[in-house]
Design a protein around this motif. Structure first.
Motif, mmCIF file in Angstrom:
data_model
loop_
_atom_site.group_PDB
_atom_site.id
_atom_site.type_symbol
_atom_site.label_atom_id
_atom_site.label_comp_id
_atom_site.label_asym_id
_atom_site.label_seq_id
_atom_site.Cartn_x
_atom_site.Cartn_y
_atom_site.Cartn_z
ATOM 1 N N SER A 120 10.207 -18.840 43.451
ATOM 2 C CA SER A 120 11.709 -19.565 43.073
ATOM 3 C C SER A 120 12.374 -18.103 42.065
ATOM 4 O O SER A 120 13.356 -18.390 41.952
ATOM 5 C CB SER A 120 11.701 -20.479 42.364
ATOM 6 N N GLN A 174 15.263 -25.396 48.651
ATOM 7 C CA GLN A 174 14.289 -26.068 49.275
ATOM 8 C C GLN A 174 13.925 -27.790 49.661
ATOM 9 O O GLN A 174 14.342 -28.121 50.624
ATOM 10 C CB GLN A 174 12.872 -25.640 48.585
ATOM 11 N N ASP A 222 14.548 -20.346 50.239
ATOM 12 C CA ASP A 222 13.620 -20.587 49.039
ATOM 13 C C ASP A 222 13.031 -21.584 49.590
ATOM 14 O O ASP A 222 14.010 -22.932 49.454
ATOM 15 C CB ASP A 222 14.108 -21.038 47.921
ATOM 16 N N GLU A 223 12.040 -21.411 50.339
ATOM 17 C CA GLU A 223 11.374 -22.791 51.414
ATOM 18 C C GLU A 223 12.266 -23.528 52.005
ATOM 19 O O GLU A 223 12.157 -25.019 51.218
ATOM 20 C CB GLU A 223 10.278 -23.447 50.529
HETATM 21 MG MG LIG Z 1 9.764 -22.221 44.427
#
Ligand SMILES: [Mg+2]
Ligand SMILES: Nc1ncnc2c1ncn2[C@@H]1O[C@H](COP(=O)(O)OP(=O)(O)OP(=O)(O)O)[C@@H](O)[C@H]1O
Lengths: 303, 330, 317
Positions: free
Chosen positions: B51, B101, B183-184
């Motif tokens: 991240s 995320q 990001d995820e």
């Molecule tokens: Mg992360």
């Protein structure tokens, strides 16, 4: 603390000088945990004020209600370092004697209020049920009446003795103190050590005193620290309205109210007590804040 | 293998945080390039700096972050490290965008989703309110949100997690960015929804010919959906290769450990992914040698002598002096 | 809905308790209104007569019940001193106090919101520290002190604004506002600090939220992020406080109206206290409590405006 909210895109360093970034980072984060000037300067002022007020009779000041017929509404002169008021009474002496009232109320009222609030909050939080409900309603009702109105009523009903001023002002601090205590008690009453004490047959009173009280005393001390300047301010407002201690006992609010009448011609009469009161209240706020932070640090185990 | 124009060129990105204990090196010298139309998977355990890397690229770092002067992020030929905050702002949206995320927390609860899409269109593309609204509905349709003309006036709490992530993707692609960082994007979602969202991202990238960085800690996600993979460990890329190459010919023991942790169909549901023994190194006082050495079964004394470089033949890079597959070769 | 009913019932009980306590208090006044009316050198018989006449000799509880009955039928009693109808007296003066409080809150908010944002934007930054110091000075200055300083500077010194007085709205907006500025400012200069601190704390945590990070990633400017994205989600405690503050503000207006000679409900109350006109005191306190309860009901309404989750009933679509 990490300044995570800012949108600065971090620091783009030019990597020339070989400074130890680790030390820089640690330095950036080391909050000074010692009591700084913002604590000591107001503290010194408070000590001066306290000593001046406590030992007021020994300074050779003229009595606070003695009229000097030569100097009436005088600016500072020989013998009257801060001048005299409307009636020719020495302003310094009146401020010092008025400080006795302010400080007494400032300390007594929060203790009375927090003491009573503590009892109510303990009962409400420990026994729950209808006791909780009744105390809750009383507190809500108390909050729905403006504090000053409560004081007005009390001052009329019970008259203007210093004791009654302290008590009625103290009543104002009950609701918050009771709520803080109740919340903390609720929190602790279900914990293992309390249940264990109960299982061993300890009485309710003993449990409250030995198990719960030590755990909730810190938020209450912090609360008292906040309340001291508030009490001084409210007493000031009350005496400004002429509803605190009876004349001719001087009090800061009262002197300011008298000075207001002649504000355009003799501003010093209102300004000196205003200044003293402001600096004192500010000092209490600063000192209280510093102590509260330190208490928090100590309790977080930082020291 | 077709070669497209280079969209993103990251050179020696280093990001540290000033913390109470010292400098924490979250990203420690990462370099890679990314071409239009391609997807780079970035995998690594929690805390490996994925991240922080994505935020370093976006230049969205918190105030305690420190980036040394040698780091470069070049997007479409422009060096982001040299741009002012106002110039960067104009690039965020039209040239680079990110999907976070957790769709539960990444939408503003008090603004309607329509407004959250429209403001990007109005700010960057100068659209008027009416046109922006129409475009927002189109975007919501494109990301497969049911009843887009109703949803546009609803608030995030009225949508399910998967729907919210679709909205987040709509926001990200609103200005047709060249680079999309995800990001995820599926970690917080139900398993059934995960594949849908990943498919959607893949489709958007293909249709709009973007470049994507897909961050995940799940090797399984990477397998079918990325062109290249970069494996991160302790703030560094420790192995980087085209997907097939990486899976077939794994060189870095850490990658092998990650691959071993892909959940099997035969596993009981909700099995915890704790396949790799030991803990990641302390990023404030990192070990002198290979950061994975303390947990590595193949490590020997040499591994503690200096950090291995990321190097290797024919596009398959790895940072290891005792790589797998060596025994057979030797 | 159940909760709302519970709240309403509780409020009703609270109002009952408030009025009853007040009733008890004003009825144990040592120098009761009968003495006041009979004059200084009246005999005990004359005082008794007046008591009889006013019905003051009957048990407190019965009189309370009668009074409550009156309140519900719009009869709040008549002043013992000047025979003015209490309801009329209160509703005549309340708009004046209301204007003062409204102005004060508007001023306080217009100081607190930008200051709170500037502080929260970079906690411990320079702006935060300066604003924090100002706030410290501000809370240390009770409104009556602020009032005197403001009068000294702006009325007596610069002569920009009048020191006392009140003009009804019918004389024109500016004529009406002009003498209200200093009084409202005196109140606001105390109130803003609490609002500011509350907003600051909540906003600091909101600014850490993911949706703020996303707004940044969308290229939004800092100002837009603060005003459009962060302010509303950060305002809940501040709004709650606005409701609770009404009690403090009502108290504050009592002093401020006294200083600035504003014919509001505070002046009415003080006058009633000085003359022990207990039915008027009773009316004022009841009205205060009502105002407080109403204000806090409005806060609940404001929540619904602020938070779509409340407004749409939190349903999942
Ligand atoms: Mg992360
Ligand atoms: N603002 C910050 N201040 C200090 N340290 C930070 C900050 N942000 C991140 N870190 C640290 O940087 C390291 C890398 O964090 P990062 O969030 O990039 O990990 P990640 O690979 O994304 O993990 P995850 O899979 O859990 O999302 C972590 O050790 C984290 O503690």
């Amino acid at each position: 603390m990490a300044d995570v909210t800012s949108s600065r895109q971090g620091t783009q360093t030019e990597d020339k000088p070989q400074i130890d970034m680790n030390m820089v980072a640690i330095a950036m984060h080391r909050r000074s945990r010692r009591l700084g000037l913002y604590f000591w300067i107001p503290m010194i002022w408070l000590v001066i004020v306290a000593v001046a007020c406590i030992f007021a009779p020994f300074w050779g000041l003229p009595p606070a209600d003695e009229i000097d017929w030569v100097y009436i509404q005088s600016p500072p002169v020989e013998g009257h370092p801060l001048g005299t008021d409307n009636l020719g009474r020495d302003l310094l002496s009146r401020i010092v004697w008025g400080g006795r009232v302010s400080l007494t109320v400032g300390f007594a009222a929060p203790f009375i209020g927090v003491g009573l609030g503590l009892i109510l909050g303990l009962i409400a939080g420990y026994y729950r049920g209808w006791a909780d409900e009744v105390i809750g309603i009383l507190i809500d009702a108390w909050l729905a009446i403006p504090g000053l109105v409560v004081l007005l009523l009390f001052s009329v009903v019970f008259g203007g003795s210093l004791f009654m001023v302290c008590v009625s002002l103290g009543l104002l601090f009950i609701p918050t103190a009771a709520r803080i205590t109740r919340a903390a008690t609720l929190n602790y009453a279900g914990r293992e050590f309390v249940l264990a004490a109960k299982a061993m047959g300890a009485s309710d009173f003993r449990i409250m005193r030995k198990e719960i009280f030590p755990n909730i005393i810190w938020p209450l001390i912090a609360f008292i620290l906040i309340d001291i300047p508030i009490a001084i301010v409210i007493e000031g407002a009350l005496s400004f309205l002429g509803l605190s201690v009876k004349a001719p006992t001087p009090s800061w609010g009262g002197i300011i109210a008298e000075g207001r009448e002649v504000l355009s011609t003799y501003p010093h009469i209102a300004m000196y007590p205003t200044l003293v009161m402001f600096v004192t209240v500010l000092s209490f706020n600063l000192v209280g804040d510093a102590i509260r932070r330190r208490l928090a640090d100590v309790r977080e185990g930082a020291i | 293998m077709h070669m497209g124009e280079i969209i993103l060129d990251v050179r020696d990105q280093r990001t540290s945080f000033a913390t109470a204990r010292g400098m924490l090196a979250a990203v420690d010298g990462v370099s890679f390039t990314l071409q239009r139309g391609r997807t780079l998977g970035v995998v690594g355990e929690s805390g490996s700096g994925k991240s922080v890397l994505s935020r370093s690229i976006m230049r969205l770092l918190p105030g305690n972050a420190v980036v040394p002067g040698g780091s470069r992020v070049i997007l479409n030929g422009r060096d982001l490290t040299r741009l002012s905050e106002a110039e960067l702002r104009r690039l965020r949206g039209p040239e680079m965008a990110i999907v976070f995320q957790d769709p539960m927390t990444s939408l503003n609860p008090v603004l309607s989703i329509g407004r959250q899409i429209m403001e990007v269109l109005m700010f960057h593309l100068g659209m008027k309110k009416r046109a922006a609204r129409a475009r927002a509905i189109e975007l919501l349709t494109a990301v497969g949100l049911p009843q887009p003309d109703v949803r546009v006036d609803q608030y995030p709490h009225q949508l399910s997690g998967g729907m919210r992530q679709r909205v987040a993707i709509a926001i990200a692609i609103a200005c047709e960015p060249d680079l999309l960082i995800a990001d995820e994007p599926t970690t917080a979602l139900d398993v059934t929804v995960q594949a849908e969202i990943l498919d959607l991202l893949q489709r958007m990238v293909r249709e709009r010919n973007m470049a994507m960085i897909l961050i995940t800690h799940d090797m399984g996600v990477v397998a079918g959906r990325c062109d290249d993979v970069a494996v991160m460990y302790a703030g560094r890329i420790v192995e980087q290769a085209p997907v097939r190459d990486l899976f077939r010919n794994t060189r870095m023991p850490y990658t092998a450990a990650l691959l071993a942790s892909i959940p099997k169909v035969t596993d009981p549901p909700h099995r915890k992914l704790d396949a790799i023994d030991g803990r990641p190194p302390d990023l404030i006082n990192p070990p002198p040698g290979c950061p994975f050495a303390p947990r590595c079964k193949l490590a020997d004394a040499d591994c503690d002598q200096g950090k291995p470089m990321l190097e290797g033949p024919a596009g398959h890079l790895f940072a290891c002096i005792r790589p797998l597959g060596q025994e057979t070769a030797a | 809905m159940r909760y709302l009913l519970y709240r309403l019932r509780r409020l009703a009980i609270v109002l009952g308790v408030v009025t009853f306590i007040t009733f008890l208090l004003v009825n144990v006044l040592p120098g009761d209104v009968a003495y006041e009316m009979a004059g200084m050198d009246s005999t005990e018989e004359e005082v008794q007569e007046i008591r009889e006449e006013l019905g003051l000799n009957r048990p407190v509880l019965i009189r309370y019940v009668e009074w409550v009955g009156g309140v519900f039928t719009g009869d709040w009693g008549t002043s013992y001193i000047n025979k003015e109808n209490v309801w009329d007296a209160v509703t005549d003066r309340f708009p004046v106090s209301f204007e003062l409080m409204l102005l004060a809150q508007i001023l306080a908010l217009s100081m607190a919101i930008p200051a709170g944002m500037a502080s929260a934007f970079r906690p411990n930054g320079r702006a935060d520290r300066i604003i924090g110091a100002l706030a410290f000075a501000s809370v240390s200055m009770p409104s009556f002190m602020t009032a005197i300083l403001l009068i000294f500077v702006f009325a007596l010194g610069l002569g920009w604004l009048p020191a006392t007085g009140y003009e009804p709205l019918s004389t024109g907006l500016w004529a009406n506002l002009k003498p209200m500025i200093l009084p409202a400012l005196s109140l606001a200069l105390v109130e803003w600090t609490i609002l500011m601190r509350t907003l600051r704390v909540e906003m600091i945590s909101v600014l850490q939220e993911n949706y703020i990070a996303l707004a940044r990633a969308k290229g939004m400017s800092n100002l837009r992020i603060l005003w459009v994205h962060a302010l509303r989600p950060s305002s809940f405690s501040m709004i709650t406080l606005l409701g609770l503050q009404v009690a403090r503000l009502l108290g504050g207006t009592i002093i401020i109206e006294q200083i600035f000679g504003i014919p509001g409900i505070g002046r009415l109350l003080i006058h009633a206290v000085y003359t022990r006109d207990f039915i008027v005191i009773q009316g004022c306190v009841t009205f205060f409590a009502l105002a407080f309860v109403t204000a806090n009901f409005l806060v609940d309404v404001a929540y619904a405006w602020l938070d779509p989750r409340v407004r749409t009933g939190g349903s999942h679509g």
